[in-house]
Design a protein around this motif. Structure first.
Motif, PDB file in Angstrom:
ATOM      1  N   TYR A  49       0.809  -1.268   0.080  1.00  9.35           N
ATOM      2  CA  TYR A  49      -0.104   0.089   0.047  1.00  9.35           C
ATOM      3  C   TYR A  49       0.994   1.305   0.125  1.00  9.35           C
ATOM      4  CZ  TYR A  49      -4.574  -2.230   0.830  1.00  9.35           C
ATOM      5  OH  TYR A  49      -5.619  -2.874   0.535  1.00  9.35           O
ATOM      6  N   GLN A  50       2.122   1.202   0.822  1.00  8.33           N
ATOM      7  CA  GLN A  50       2.787   2.313   0.827  1.00  8.33           C
ATOM      8  C   GLN A  50       3.599   2.477  -0.613  1.00  8.33           C
ATOM      9  OE1 GLN A  50       6.508   1.908   2.932  1.00  8.33           O
ATOM     10  NE2 GLN A  50       6.425   4.079   3.903  1.00  8.33           N
ATOM     11  N   GLN A  51       3.821   1.575  -1.261  1.00 12.80           N
ATOM     12  CA  GLN A  51       4.490   1.719  -2.656  1.00 12.80           C
ATOM     13  C   GLN A  51       3.358   2.162  -3.567  1.00 12.80           C
ATOM     14  OE1 GLN A  51       5.835  -2.281  -3.139  1.00 12.80           O
ATOM     15  NE2 GLN A  51       7.699  -1.980  -2.059  1.00 12.80           N
ATOM     16  N   TRP A  52       2.328   1.739  -3.545  1.00 15.87           N
ATOM     17  CA  TRP A  52       1.079   2.341  -4.475  1.00 15.87           C
ATOM     18  C   TRP A  52       0.802   3.493  -4.136  1.00 15.87           C
ATOM     19  CZ3 TRP A  52      -4.302  -1.019  -4.244  1.00 15.87           C
ATOM     20  CH2 TRP A  52      -5.030  -0.427  -5.152  1.00 15.87           C
ATOM     21  N   GLY A  53       0.753   4.112  -2.832  1.00  9.67           N
ATOM     22  CA  GLY A  53       0.188   5.409  -2.557  1.00  9.67           C
ATOM     23  C   GLY A  53       1.308   6.087  -3.080  1.00  9.67           C
ATOM     24  N   GLN A  54       2.764   5.832  -2.850  1.00  2.47           N
ATOM     25  CA  GLN A  54       3.613   6.857  -3.228  1.00  2.47           C
ATOM     26  C   GLN A  54       3.941   7.100  -4.725  1.00  2.47           C
ATOM     27  OE1 GLN A  54       7.305   5.039  -1.615  1.00  2.47           O
ATOM     28  NE2 GLN A  54       6.844   6.201   0.482  1.00  2.47           N
ATOM     29  N   ALA A  55       3.447   5.946  -5.347  1.00  2.00           N
ATOM     30  CA  ALA A  55       3.410   5.964  -6.882  1.00  2.00           C
ATOM     31  C   ALA A  55       1.957   6.946  -7.323  1.00  2.00           C
ATOM     32  CB  ALA A  55       3.145   4.599  -7.361  1.00  2.00           C
ATOM     33  N   VAL A  56       0.820   6.634  -6.695  1.00  2.00           N
ATOM     34  CA  VAL A  56      -0.106   7.686  -7.269  1.00  2.00           C
ATOM     35  C   VAL A  56       0.100   9.171  -6.849  1.00  2.00           C
ATOM     36  CG1 VAL A  56      -2.487   8.198  -6.435  1.00  2.00           C
ATOM     37  CG2 VAL A  56      -1.884   5.681  -6.646  1.00  2.00           C
ATOM     38  N   ALA A  57       0.799   9.356  -5.572  1.00  2.00           N
ATOM     39  CA  ALA A  57       1.272  10.473  -5.328  1.00  2.00           C
ATOM     40  C   ALA A  57       2.146  11.256  -6.239  1.00  2.00           C
ATOM     41  CB  ALA A  57       1.790  10.731  -3.911  1.00  2.00           C
ATOM     42  N   GLN A  58       3.079  10.808  -6.849  1.00  2.00           N
ATOM     43  CA  GLN A  58       4.003  10.973  -7.852  1.00  2.00           C
ATOM     44  C   GLN A  58       3.244  11.380  -9.021  1.00  2.00           C
ATOM     45  OE1 GLN A  58       7.340  11.775  -7.223  1.00  2.00           O
ATOM     46  NE2 GLN A  58       6.976  12.796  -9.047  1.00  2.00           N
ATOM     47  N   LEU A  59       2.315  10.667  -9.489  1.00  2.00           N
ATOM     48  CA  LEU A  59       1.492  11.123 -10.757  1.00  2.00           C
ATOM     49  C   LEU A  59       0.989  12.197 -10.401  1.00  2.00           C
ATOM     50  CD1 LEU A  59       0.251   7.624 -11.869  1.00  2.00           C
ATOM     51  CD2 LEU A  59       1.981   8.850 -12.630  1.00  2.00           C
ATOM     52  N   ILE A  60       0.299  12.672  -9.209  1.00  2.00           N
ATOM     53  CA  ILE A  60      -0.500  13.765  -8.874  1.00  2.00           C
ATOM     54  C   ILE A  60       0.606  15.018  -8.834  1.00  2.00           C
ATOM     55  CG2 ILE A  60      -1.754  14.964  -6.851  1.00  2.00           C
ATOM     56  CD1 ILE A  60      -2.882  12.158  -6.276  1.00  2.00           C
ATOM     57  N   LYS A  61       1.828  14.688  -8.107  1.00  2.00           N
ATOM     58  CA  LYS A  61       2.769  15.792  -8.043  1.00  2.00           C
ATOM     59  C   LYS A  61       3.210  16.164  -9.337  1.00  2.00           C
ATOM     60  CE  LYS A  61       4.647  14.496  -3.733  1.00  2.00           C
ATOM     61  NZ  LYS A  61       5.649  13.907  -2.700  1.00  2.00           N
ATOM     62  N   SER A  62       3.298  15.364 -10.097  1.00  2.00           N
ATOM     63  CA  SER A  62       3.892  15.469 -11.507  1.00  2.00           C
ATOM     64  C   SER A  62       2.848  16.521 -12.492  1.00  2.00           C
ATOM     65  CB  SER A  62       4.299  14.501 -12.568  1.00  2.00           C
ATOM     66  OG  SER A  62       5.190  13.637 -11.884  1.00  2.00           O
ATOM     67  N   ARG A  63       1.519  16.522 -12.054  1.00  2.00           N
ATOM     68  CA  ARG A  63       0.521  17.128 -12.790  1.00  2.00           C
ATOM     69  C   ARG A  63       0.236  18.457 -12.072  1.00  2.00           C
ATOM     70  NH1 ARG A  63      -3.987  14.760 -16.849  1.00  2.00           N
ATOM     71  NH2 ARG A  63      -2.108  13.492 -17.176  1.00  2.00           N
ATOM     72  N   TRP A  64       0.149  18.236 -10.670  1.00  2.00           N
ATOM     73  CA  TRP A  64      -0.582  19.420  -9.938  1.00  2.00           C
ATOM     74  C   TRP A  64       0.456  20.496  -9.394  1.00  2.00           C
ATOM     75  CZ3 TRP A  64      -5.644  20.232 -10.314  1.00  2.00           C
ATOM     76  CH2 TRP A  64      -6.394  19.420 -10.757  1.00  2.00           C
ATOM     77  N   SER A  65       1.903  19.992  -9.433  1.00  2.00           N
ATOM     78  CA  SER A  65       2.898  20.895  -8.670  1.00  2.00           C
ATOM     79  C   SER A  65       3.272  22.203  -9.341  1.00  2.00           C
ATOM     80  CB  SER A  65       4.174  20.282  -8.552  1.00  2.00           C
ATOM     81  OG  SER A  65       4.013  19.001  -7.838  1.00  2.00           O
ATOM     82  N   SER A  66       3.073  22.521 -10.589  1.00  2.00           N
ATOM     83  CA  SER A  66       3.315  23.594 -11.056  1.00  2.00           C
ATOM     84  C   SER A  66       1.940  24.707 -11.049  1.00  2.00           C
ATOM     85  CB  SER A  66       3.311  23.414 -12.786  1.00  2.00           C
ATOM     86  OG  SER A  66       1.973  22.927 -13.254  1.00  2.00           O
TER      87      SER A  66
END
Length: 246
Positions: free
Chosen positions: A229-246
């Motif tokens: 779950y930790q690995q999965w959650g971090q992978a999801v978060a990375q996709l979100i950061k890549s699109r929403w950080s700017s």
């Protein structure tokens, strides 16, 4: 089509093995804890809250994996791991709607029952329960398309994250040849999903990366454990950061 033919030929064996699996696999509860909330703002120096945190509204929909089966508390499950990975950068308002056994069709129905509301990101966990039923890959991808269209219209979301079905051919709770069949079917589902998602600018597929370590699965040999779950959650978060950080 190939999997439908295999199912017809092997149906008696699969029926016996499926009945055994349902009797032998321990029935784990969904993770305890809240299914909605807001992440705490990160405190800066002298107790001042960091003002750069961007507001983000996330909806999680899905099956037993989304509900956190295999973890004791939602903080260890997918929802908690996503929020934990995002809360330093975003002020997250989130909600989880999930139930053990839900198919893609049932997830769609549960989304429609939820009041219309705006979310920035919708994360969907679906597919395993479709693979274990006599659903073809062609039918499943149509259901995925209906689900994503509903999410767009019902929740005005700009980012939809779909999960890759895990490699069921390594699930220790499944006997052969049922394990081989479900694993092969899951691969066929993933192949169609990947091809379709590539044509959808607002959709992405989350892939944990690397082979599934069965040692880190739940005690039932079917669901994720806290480390997955930790690995999965971090992978999801990375996709979100890549699109929403700017």
């Amino acid at each position: 089509m190939v999997h439908q033919l295999i199912l017809v030929v092997m149906a008696p064996i699969f029926w016996v093995q499926g009945k055994h699996v349902r009797r032998s696999i321990p029935c784990l509860k969904e993770a305890e804890g809240p299914r909605r909330g807001k992440s705490n703002k990160v405190a800066g120096r002298q107790g001042k809250c960091v003002s750069i945190q961007k507001p983000l509204r996330i909806l999680l929909l899905g099956d037993s994996a989304a509900a956190g089966v295999g973890a004791e508390h939602q903080s260890q499950a997918l929802s908690g791991q996503i929020i934990s990975a995002l809360h330093h950068q975003f002020h997250v308002e989130w909600q989880l709607i999930a139930k053990t056994g839900f198919t893609t069709k049932q997830i769609l129905q549960s989304a429609l029952l939820h009041p219309k509301q705006m979310y920035d990101v919708v994360v969907v966990s679906a597919g395993v329960n479709d693979v274990t039923r006599p659903t073809s890959a062609a039918t499943w991808i149509k259901q995925q398309q209906m689900l994503t269209n509903t999410l767009r219209s019902h929740f005005s979301c700009q980012h939809i994250i779909l999960n890759e079905i895990p490699p069921m051919e390594v699930f220790p709770s499944l006997p052969h040849p049922l394990r081989w069949y479900l694993g092969s079917k899951a691969k066929a589902f993933n192949k169609k999903l990947t091809k379709w998602v590539a044509t959808q600018p607002d959709c992405e597929i989350v892939n944990i990366g690397g082979p599934l370590d069965v040692v880190h699965m739940a005690t039932d040999g079917f669901h994720p454990g806290p480390i997955i779950y930790q690995q999965w959650g971090q992978a999801v978060a990375q996709l979100i950061k890549s699109r929403w950080s700017s």
